[in-house]
Design a protein around this motif. Structure first.
Motif, PDB file in Angstrom:
ATOM      1  N   ALA A 289       0.822  -1.215   0.000  1.00 54.22           N
ATOM      2  CA  ALA A 289       0.000   0.000   0.000  1.00 54.22           C
ATOM      3  C   ALA A 289       0.852   1.260   0.000  1.00 54.22           C
ATOM      4  O   ALA A 289       0.541   2.239  -0.692  1.00 54.22           O
ATOM      5  CB  ALA A 289      -0.935  -0.012   1.217  1.00 54.22           C
ATOM      6  N   THR A 290       1.938   1.270   0.771  1.00 57.81           N
ATOM      7  CA  THR A 290       2.780   2.467   0.825  1.00 57.81           C
ATOM      8  C   THR A 290       3.543   2.679  -0.479  1.00 57.81           C
ATOM      9  O   THR A 290       3.710   3.823  -0.924  1.00 57.81           O
ATOM     10  CB  THR A 290       3.767   2.382   2.004  1.00 57.81           C
ATOM     11  OG1 THR A 290       4.444   1.111   1.967  1.00 57.81           O
ATOM     12  CG2 THR A 290       3.044   2.516   3.334  1.00 57.81           C
ATOM     13  N   VAL A 291       4.003   1.601  -1.096  1.00 56.88           N
ATOM     14  CA  VAL A 291       4.676   1.726  -2.399  1.00 56.88           C
ATOM     15  C   VAL A 291       3.703   2.270  -3.444  1.00 56.88           C
ATOM     16  O   VAL A 291       4.051   3.131  -4.263  1.00 56.88           O
ATOM     17  CB  VAL A 291       5.261   0.363  -2.831  1.00 56.88           C
ATOM     18  CG1 VAL A 291       5.721   0.408  -4.284  1.00 56.88           C
ATOM     19  CG2 VAL A 291       6.421  -0.022  -1.919  1.00 56.88           C
ATOM     20  N   LEU A 292       2.461   1.771  -3.422  1.00 55.60           N
ATOM     21  CA  LEU A 292       1.442   2.253  -4.366  1.00 55.60           C
ATOM     22  C   LEU A 292       1.166   3.740  -4.153  1.00 55.60           C
ATOM     23  O   LEU A 292       1.062   4.512  -5.116  1.00 55.60           O
ATOM     24  CB  LEU A 292       0.160   1.440  -4.178  1.00 55.60           C
ATOM     25  CG  LEU A 292      -1.010   1.800  -5.101  1.00 55.60           C
ATOM     26  CD1 LEU A 292      -0.672   1.453  -6.551  1.00 55.60           C
ATOM     27  CD2 LEU A 292      -2.276   1.066  -4.670  1.00 55.60           C
ATOM     28  N   ALA A 293       1.066   4.173  -2.896  1.00 51.07           N
ATOM     29  CA  ALA A 293       0.801   5.584  -2.618  1.00 51.07           C
ATOM     30  C   ALA A 293       1.973   6.465  -3.030  1.00 51.07           C
ATOM     31  O   ALA A 293       1.776   7.615  -3.457  1.00 51.07           O
ATOM     32  CB  ALA A 293       0.501   5.768  -1.138  1.00 51.07           C
ATOM     33  N   ALA A 294       3.206   5.947  -2.891  1.00 53.53           N
ATOM     34  CA  ALA A 294       4.373   6.727  -3.308  1.00 53.53           C
ATOM     35  C   ALA A 294       4.422   6.885  -4.823  1.00 53.53           C
ATOM     36  O   ALA A 294       4.822   7.928  -5.343  1.00 53.53           O
ATOM     37  CB  ALA A 294       5.645   6.053  -2.808  1.00 53.53           C
ATOM     38  N   ALA A 295       4.005   5.838  -5.535  1.00 56.94           N
ATOM     39  CA  ALA A 295       4.066   5.886  -6.998  1.00 56.94           C
ATOM     40  C   ALA A 295       2.916   6.693  -7.596  1.00 56.94           C
ATOM     41  O   ALA A 295       3.083   7.360  -8.623  1.00 56.94           O
ATOM     42  CB  ALA A 295       4.059   4.462  -7.556  1.00 56.94           C
ATOM     43  N   PHE A 296       1.739   6.629  -6.964  1.00 56.48           N
ATOM     44  CA  PHE A 296       0.555   7.288  -7.521  1.00 56.48           C
ATOM     45  C   PHE A 296      -0.157   8.072  -6.417  1.00 56.48           C
ATOM     46  O   PHE A 296      -1.262   7.726  -5.996  1.00 56.48           O
ATOM     47  CB  PHE A 296      -0.407   6.255  -8.126  1.00 56.48           C
ATOM     48  CG  PHE A 296       0.228   5.352  -9.146  1.00 56.48           C
ATOM     49  CD1 PHE A 296       0.423   5.780 -10.448  1.00 56.48           C
ATOM     50  CD2 PHE A 296       0.641   4.081  -8.790  1.00 56.48           C
ATOM     51  CE1 PHE A 296       1.004   4.945 -11.384  1.00 56.48           C
ATOM     52  CE2 PHE A 296       1.214   3.239  -9.721  1.00 56.48           C
ATOM     53  CZ  PHE A 296       1.410   3.673 -11.025  1.00 56.48           C
TER      54      PHE A 296
END
Length: 432
Positions: A323-330
């Motif tokens: 979830a945190t990687v997804l939020a950082a990317a988008f």
């Protein structure tokens, strides 16, 4: 007029006493924890405007930094003093919980006189409330195994207790907001009444809560191997095996992420609201997502059967990292809502699993100290995460990248050990 409240009370009693919880005494602990959580929420409502929401961002950062320092003090006292003290009180756990309730009732009355001005004089009383609240929480966690019904696992029992607190918190929040319209002191008067009720409920718990036999202090350091003729060492958190250690690492990571997101997003969304929303609506969306995630995580824990806590911890860490990687990317509204909801779910399930590990693996005579020291580590991690959050530049992508890094560190450190411990399948006696 009496029928609807009576019917609601009967439904609540059936829910809290289901699956053998009434016979074992767990049901009364569930009800006590609901009263505790509702009282804490009323105090939070009363104090929220004095710490953050009523001042400009620059001044709010200073107040929040002071708040973080204040929150560390209860745990500085809790670990070396309160935990071992509660361990050594013979037949006194019900009295300890009642004392924590009574202390908060008196402190709520003290706060009622200071909350209107918002001066620093309210901080000593708020500190006392935090100390009392955490002391209650430590004892509550330590007594759950004593009240465990035969048909309920430790994770499920912990989640049922926690879920009752979340439901009570959700019900108390609008009540507190309504009382606040009457005056800033009224939520504190309501909290005082609830804590007085909690005093009586504490003494209504089953007498087996108060059993205490040869209790001693737990140590976080490595075990000292006894020589010939020496007594066996007192057990410590490092002597109980890898599962507890890995659980502590994983929960520290998750708690740091929670503290980071709370403070970073609070300041970021005040200055740069989400697209198409005001600052208040943006903060409200994040708060609702986090609260819903926490409640959902606790509910999932309540529905889980005898699942291994190690597997649950490994799974939630992987979810948090994704979830945190997804939020950082988008970075945007959907991903911010997703990461805050995921953080709530992960924190709830990870904490329930850690409690189950400590209750399962730590000897009963030092379990209260073990909970005190684990809570200290969790709070320190939360404070560190919050400090990172208030010190970063207010850039959404940067903040989510830092959050992902926090989770990645914990995942790499803990997941391998958690999975190895689970695969070994070392049998553990069921704590009753």
């Amino acid at each position: 007029m009496r029928r609807p409240p009576a019917a609601l009370a009967r439904r609540i009693r059936r829910a809290t006493h289901a699956h053998g919880a009434g016979e074992s005494g767990l049901g009364k602990l569930i009800e006590l924890h609901a009263v505790n959580a509702a009282g804490d929420m009323l105090i939070t409502v009363a104090l929220a405007s004095t710490i953050f929401f009523s001042v400009p961002t620059a001044e709010a950062r200073g107040r929040v930094a002071l708040y973080l320092l204040v929150t560390m003090a209860p745990f500085a006292l809790l670990a070396p003093v309160i935990g071992p003290l509660l361990d050594r009180i013979p037949h006194g756990r019900r009295a300890a919980m009642a004392a924590a309730m009574l202390a908060r009732a008196l402190l709520a009355l003290t706060l009622a006189g200071a909350v209107a001005t918002g001066d620093l004089e309210l901080y000593p009383a708020a500190l006392g409330v935090l100390v009392s609240s955490k002391a209650y929480g430590v004892v509550r966690s330590a007594v759950v195994p004593r009240l465990l019904p035969p048909r309920i696992s430790l994770v499920r029992a912990n989640s049922r207790v926690t879920l009752s607190g979340l439901l009570a918190t959700g019900a108390a929040a609008p009540v507190g907001a309504g009382l606040h319209q009457l005056g800033p002191a009224w939520p504190l008067y309501g909290a005082m009444a609830l804590f007085v009720l909690g005093v009586f409920l504490s003494f209504s718990l089953d007498h087996k809560v108060d059993s205490a036999k040869g209790e001693a202090r737990v140590r976080l350091g490595p075990a000292h191997l006894p020589g010939r003729g020496e007594k066996a060492p007192r057990p410590g958190l490092r002597t109980v095996g890898a599962p507890v250690r890995n659980g502590l690492v994983a929960n520290s990571c998750v708690r740091a992420l929670s503290g980071f997101l709370i403070f970073f997003l609070a300041f970021l969304l005040r200055e740069e609201p989400l697209a198409g929303m005001s600052a208040a609506v943006s903060l409200g969306l994040v708060a609702v997502a986090a609260g819903t995630g926490n409640a959902l995580g606790t509910a999932i824990g309540a529905w889980l059967k005898a699942r291994g806590p190690e597997v649950i911890i490994a799974t939630v860490l992987a979810c948090a990292l994704g979830a945190t990687v997804l939020a950082a990317a988008f970075y945007g509204t959907p991903t911010v809502a997703t990461v805050t909801a995921t953080a709530g779910i992960v924190q709830a399930l990870a904490k329930l699993s850690l409690d189950a590990l400590i209750q399962r693996d730590v000897p009963e005579e030092v379990r209260t100290s073990a909970f005190a020291r684990s809570e200290t580590l969790m709070q320190m991690s939360w404070v560190v995460g919050g400090a990172i959050g208030i010190s970063l530049p207010l850039v959404g992508t940067l903040g989510m990248s830092v959050g992902a890094a926090i989770v990645a560190v914990g995942t790499l450190t803990a997941v391998r050990g958690v999975l190895l411990s689970s695969r070994r399948g070392t049998p553990h006696p069921r704590v009753a």
